[in-house]
Design an enzyme around this catalytic site. Structure first.
Site, PDB file in Angstrom:
ATOM      1  N   LYS A   1      -0.262 -13.865  46.109  1.00  0.00           N
ATOM      2  CA  LYS A   1      -0.083 -12.935  47.238  1.00  0.00           C
ATOM      3  C   LYS A   1      -0.352 -13.667  48.567  1.00  0.00           C
ATOM      4  O   LYS A   1       0.433 -13.549  49.512  1.00  0.00           O
ATOM      5  CB  LYS A   1      -1.021 -11.718  47.092  1.00  0.00           C
ATOM      6  CG  LYS A   1      -0.741 -10.894  45.837  1.00  0.00           C
ATOM      7  CD  LYS A   1      -1.588  -9.644  45.734  1.00  0.00           C
ATOM      8  CE  LYS A   1      -3.023  -9.885  45.384  1.00  0.00           C
ATOM      9  NZ  LYS A   1      -3.226 -10.443  44.018  1.00  0.00           N
ATOM     10  N   THR A   2      -1.448 -14.412  48.626  1.00  0.00           N
ATOM     11  CA  THR A   2      -1.772 -15.149  49.855  1.00  0.00           C
ATOM     12  C   THR A   2      -0.716 -16.213  50.134  1.00  0.00           C
ATOM     13  O   THR A   2      -0.309 -16.412  51.293  1.00  0.00           O
ATOM     14  CB  THR A   2      -3.167 -15.816  49.722  1.00  0.00           C
ATOM     15  OG1 THR A   2      -4.090 -14.821  49.300  1.00  0.00           O
ATOM     16  CG2 THR A   2      -3.631 -16.428  51.019  1.00  0.00           C
TER      17      THR A   2
ATOM     18  N   ASP B   1      -6.623  -9.582  53.306  1.00  0.00           N
ATOM     19  CA  ASP B   1      -6.791  -9.645  51.857  1.00  0.00           C
ATOM     20  C   ASP B   1      -7.735  -8.513  51.442  1.00  0.00           C
ATOM     21  O   ASP B   1      -8.513  -8.012  52.275  1.00  0.00           O
ATOM     22  CB  ASP B   1      -7.397 -11.012  51.504  1.00  0.00           C
ATOM     23  CG  ASP B   1      -7.131 -11.396  50.061  1.00  0.00           C
ATOM     24  OD1 ASP B   1      -6.418 -10.657  49.355  1.00  0.00           O
ATOM     25  OD2 ASP B   1      -7.639 -12.457  49.641  1.00  0.00           O
TER      26      ASP B   1
ATOM     27  N   THR C   1      -5.572  -6.016  44.948  1.00  0.00           N
ATOM     28  CA  THR C   1      -5.499  -6.006  43.482  1.00  0.00           C
ATOM     29  C   THR C   1      -5.585  -4.565  42.973  1.00  0.00           C
ATOM     30  O   THR C   1      -5.501  -4.329  41.785  1.00  0.00           O
ATOM     31  CB  THR C   1      -6.685  -6.802  42.892  1.00  0.00           C
ATOM     32  OG1 THR C   1      -7.882  -6.369  43.540  1.00  0.00           O
ATOM     33  CG2 THR C   1      -6.513  -8.296  43.107  1.00  0.00           C
TER      34      THR C   1
ATOM     35  N   ARG D   1      -2.940 -19.614  39.503  1.00  0.00           N
ATOM     36  CA  ARG D   1      -4.247 -20.128  39.936  1.00  0.00           C
ATOM     37  C   ARG D   1      -5.045 -20.624  38.728  1.00  0.00           C
ATOM     38  O   ARG D   1      -5.718 -21.649  38.774  1.00  0.00           O
ATOM     39  CB  ARG D   1      -5.029 -19.044  40.684  1.00  0.00           C
ATOM     40  CG  ARG D   1      -6.358 -19.566  41.252  1.00  0.00           C
ATOM     41  CD  ARG D   1      -7.191 -18.460  41.860  1.00  0.00           C
ATOM     42  NE  ARG D   1      -6.530 -17.845  42.990  1.00  0.00           N
ATOM     43  CZ  ARG D   1      -6.816 -16.626  43.461  1.00  0.00           C
ATOM     44  NH1 ARG D   1      -7.756 -15.902  42.886  1.00  0.00           N
ATOM     45  NH2 ARG D   1      -6.170 -16.142  44.485  1.00  0.00           N
TER      46      ARG D   1
END
Ligand code: ADE
Length: 340
Positions: free
Chosen positions: A69-70, A114, A163, A223
């Site tokens: 997302k980032t 975020d 999330t 990740r």
């Protein structure tokens, strides 16, 4: 000095190997593997805004942690040649903090928030007019002498990530006029491509079978795949010749207590608790958390999405249930089969 006069709460992420993480982050949409549909939509959103000479509309990315997302927010900023200011829901405590961020932004910049589900209600509501017509109301003073100051803000695009989409109110969600994009778990092939790309950047020699092993235990999450690649590289440097073979990758993962499906100790404990303590469920999330002395949020945000993706766990209105696949994975005979 008041909070608003100090530096705005812009987040600087610290991690053990931040520079490496940054090096692995794709720098363009072409380098970004997977999430094809989101990329297609973003490209159109950006190009259309560019053609009209307007700012890109606010957008929301949601889905489990570690899916990018980032990274997407950075790619949008790069694509429109804008600066990105990064902050998070819990970092913006007061409307004054928000005012300080938004008044320090340059026209056309991106504000990335975020964990946006952790914004407090007052801040969230003051974002509505900021997002809709670039206006921010701040109340100065208290009681009868209090005054409202209306600030006109520079043009900006808000990109938010969460999330926990279910925790966002529908008025807030509807302000993301550019759209809400749900990131899904990656597939095995895409994760393998990501590991191969990362190994190339890190200069790690890795066998195809090792890529396959790491990918299948990475919870289909880039990740995690990158983290496991780095740990396998460490292991291969210490116990081998530095080349990541299947055998060394498996040993590294065993040492990290990650099983063939990518499950870690907490995931196994959750399934084990539902199956053995609560006869397979349904059992409430609060009961599972209390029984494991674990945070409910950790279970909901970290373990559950992947257990559901694997088809090991189902959510019902009466609570969580373990599926026959979960029984099989744990080597426990399901109750129906016991009767036969
Ligand atoms: N590294 C982390 N996520 C990635 C992605 N989606 N594509 C390429 N490299 C990545």
């Amino acid at each position: 000095m008041s909070r608003a006069e100090k530096d705005p709460p812009i987040t600087k992420k610290r991690s053990e190997d931040k520079s490496l993480d940054l090096a692995l982050r794709p720098g363009t949409f072409n380098e970004y593997i997977g999430q094809e549909n989101i990329k297609r939509n973003l490209k159109i959103l950006i190009e259309a805004a560019k053609k009209r000479g307007e700012p890109v509309e606010h957008m929301l990315f949601h889905g489990p942690a570690g899916l990018g997302k980032t990274t997407l927010a950075h790619l949008v900023a790069k694509e429109i040649n804008a600066q990105i200011k990064i902050t998070s829901g819990p970092a913006i405590e007061k409307v004054g903090d928000l005012a300080s961020i938004l008044t320090n932004i340059s026209p056309g910049d991106i504000l990335f928030i975020d964990e946006v589900h952790r914004l407090n209600k007052l801040v969230e509501e003051s974002l509505y007019p900021a997002m809709e017509n670039r206006s921010l109301d701040i109340i100065i003073g208290k009681g009868p002498t209090a005054r409202t100051l209306q600030l006109e803000l520079p043009q900006f695009t808000m990109v938010a990530a969460t999330t926990r989409i279910a925790l966002l109110s529908s008025p807030f969600r509807s302000r993301f006029s550019g759209g809400s994009f749900r990131l899904d778990f990656y597939n095995q092939g895409d994760i393998e491509k990501i590991i191969r790309r990362s190994a190339g950047i890190l200069g790690v020699e890795i066998k195809d079978e090792a890529i396959n092993t790491i990918a299948s235990r990475s919870r289909f999450t880039p990740r995690i795949a990158n983290r496991l690649l780095k740990r396998a590289r460490d292991y291969a440097e210490v116990h081998g010749e530095g080349i990541v073979t299947e055998e060394l990758a498996k040993k590294a993962l065993a040492l990290l207590e990650i099983d063939e499906k990518g499950l870690e100790t907490l995931d196994i404990k959750i399934l084990d608790t539902i199956i053995r303590k609560f006869s397979g469920g349904p059992v409430g999330i609060g009961t599972i958390a209390a029984s494991l002395r674990e945070e409910e949020d950790t279970i909901e945000e970290v373990s559950e999405p992947y257990l559901m993706q694997l088809g090991f766990l189902d959510r019902t209105t009466r609570g969580r249930i373990a599926t026959p696949r979960a029984y099989e994975h744990l080597g426990v005979i399901p109750p129906q089969q016991k009767l036969v």
